[in-house]
Design a protein around this motif. Structure first.
Motif, mmCIF file in Angstrom:
data_model
loop_
_atom_site.group_PDB
_atom_site.id
_atom_site.type_symbol
_atom_site.label_atom_id
_atom_site.label_comp_id
_atom_site.label_asym_id
_atom_site.label_seq_id
_atom_site.Cartn_x
_atom_site.Cartn_y
_atom_site.Cartn_z
ATOM 1 N N THR A 1 -3.811 43.457 10.198
ATOM 2 C CA THR A 1 -5.304 43.613 10.335
ATOM 3 C C THR A 1 -5.857 42.301 9.954
ATOM 4 O O THR A 1 -7.065 42.086 9.803
ATOM 5 N N LYS A 2 -5.219 41.664 9.130
ATOM 6 C CA LYS A 2 -5.687 40.197 8.679
ATOM 7 C C LYS A 2 -6.332 39.361 9.942
ATOM 8 O O LYS A 2 -7.212 38.512 9.914
ATOM 9 N N SER A 3 -5.325 39.301 10.766
ATOM 10 C CA SER A 3 -5.782 38.679 12.068
ATOM 11 C C SER A 3 -5.864 39.259 13.551
ATOM 12 O O SER A 3 -6.335 39.002 14.364
ATOM 13 N N VAL A 4 -5.400 40.587 13.573
ATOM 14 C CA VAL A 4 -5.324 41.464 14.919
ATOM 15 C C VAL A 4 -6.333 42.703 14.683
ATOM 16 O O VAL A 4 -6.016 43.570 13.648
ATOM 17 N N ARG B 1 -16.859 39.964 12.056
ATOM 18 C CA ARG B 1 -15.971 38.848 11.860
ATOM 19 C C ARG B 1 -14.542 39.187 11.964
ATOM 20 O O ARG B 1 -14.080 40.274 11.768
ATOM 21 N N GLY B 2 -14.021 38.361 12.913
ATOM 22 C CA GLY B 2 -12.290 38.563 13.169
ATOM 23 C C GLY B 2 -12.171 39.344 14.173
ATOM 24 O O GLY B 2 -10.858 39.655 14.301
ATOM 25 N N LYS B 3 -13.305 39.808 15.145
ATOM 26 C CA LYS B 3 -12.876 40.538 16.237
ATOM 27 C C LYS B 3 -12.824 39.916 17.469
ATOM 28 O O LYS B 3 -13.095 40.509 18.710
ATOM 29 N N ALA C 1 -10.568 38.539 19.400
ATOM 30 C CA ALA C 1 -9.473 39.036 20.261
ATOM 31 C C ALA C 1 -9.971 40.055 21.173
ATOM 32 O O ALA C 1 -9.642 40.111 22.281
#
Ligand code: UTP
Length: 298
Positions: free
Chosen positions: A24-27, A61-63, A65
């Motif tokens: 979940t760092k990037s996904v 932030r980071g969502k 995708a």
């Protein structure tokens, strides 16, 4: 008086998903795939079946995708069409959303589920709304939210999906203090979020489907932090009882998987895999093999 139609749903997806680090760092957790569809797609399908027309995502932030997932994919569609892959095209088209049906609001800090829901207040206005937590995946026919919407037509008030959990699991859930048990429905005397071991008022836990009155949003405005230092949705719902609005626990029929946890995600993968005709036989043979080899080794 018949309650107003529930046509809006909030999908809080702004959590940090720390139980799935480092993935979940990037996904985003909600985009992780159960067989071949992201968790969020199961939630959307359940909401559509229940008559939801407006889908409000509380993101962070980071969502990115997750937001991109709902865009149409014209290049991919043209490619599949030119190759005559109509089955895949159909699958792809089933994920398309109407323009304007989706809204995103930002939760700038992960202050808890209650805070996430409150972030959507301006888009909800003065009507009842549903909340769906996509990491609670429920196999049901009809889907859990549809069952709840049907029951809500009779009761109005506020409704939370609920299920019995073992004693040792009660500290992980919001737990209902039951006023009256009517079988598949209970009326709620009060609710407590994550009670300390041995103090839960019952074994009836709240899980991630809700139909709520807009008054809950007003209560959330005044809410201070609760269990775990987070602003809790459970506390704002419990406050409705003090304000003389009914709260019901709904025992849905179906199987729920906690896909916010690794064990739950694995269980869901196996269960959904065994439901798929094209995977069933191979998966079952593999599972039987693994279990017998492990059993023999122990
Ligand atoms: P969880 O506590 O299960 O999710 O919240 P989490 O915080 O993302 O995961 P862990 O515990 O760190 O692994 C339930 C739901 O509420 C959302 C989450 O995205 C999830 O869908 N949520 C939680 C928010 O949107 N904002 C928050 O501040 C907290």
């Amino acid at each position: 008086m018949t309650p107003r139609k529930v046509s809006k749903a909030i999908f809080p997806v702004a959590g940090l998903g720390t139980r799935f680090l480092p993935a979940t760092k990037s996904v985003p957790k909600e985009i992780m795939t159960l067989i071949d569809r992201p968790l969020i797609q199961y939630a959307i399908d359940e909401a559509r079946e229940a008559g939801i027309e407006e889908f409000i995502f509380v993101t962070s932030r980071g969502k990115g995708a997750l937001e991109d997932y709902f865009d149409e994919a014209p290049v991919l569609e043209a490619n599949l069409k030119s190759k005559g892959k109509t089955d895949l095209l159909k699958i792809l088209e089933s994920t398309n959303m109407d323009s304007g049906a989706i809204a995103y609001v930002r939760q700038t800090r992960a202050l808890g589920l209650g805070h996430a829901v409150a972030c959507a207040r301006r888009l909800i206005g003065d009507e009842p709304f549903a909340v769906i937590l996509p990491d609670d995946v429920i196999q049901g026919d009809p889907g859990c939210l549809k069952q709840m919407v049907d029951a809500y037509q009779e009761t109005g008030g506020n409704m939370v999906a609920s299920m019995e959990v073992p004693d040792e699991a009660t500290p992980s859930y919001g737990i209902i203090d039951v006023k009256e048990d009517m079988g598949n429905m209970v009326s709620v005397a009060s609710m407590v979020e994550k009670p300390k071991a041995g103090t839960a008022p019952s074994n009836l836990a709240v899980i991630g489907r809700y139909i709520l009155s807009p008054n809950v949003l007003k209560s959330l405005d005044g809410q201070t932090t609760g269990a775990g230092g987070e602003i809790q949705l459970t506390d704002a719902i419990a406050e409705q009882i003090l304000l003389h609005d009914d709260v019901y626990g709904f025992r849905f029929s179906g199987q729920r998987y906690d896909c916010g946890s690794k064990a739950g995600f694995l269980q869901a993968t196996v269960a959904f895999g065994l439901e798929r005709p094209e995977l069933r036989d191979e998966l079952r043979a593999f599972l039987e093999d693994v279990v017998s080899v492990r059993g023999a080794a122990e």
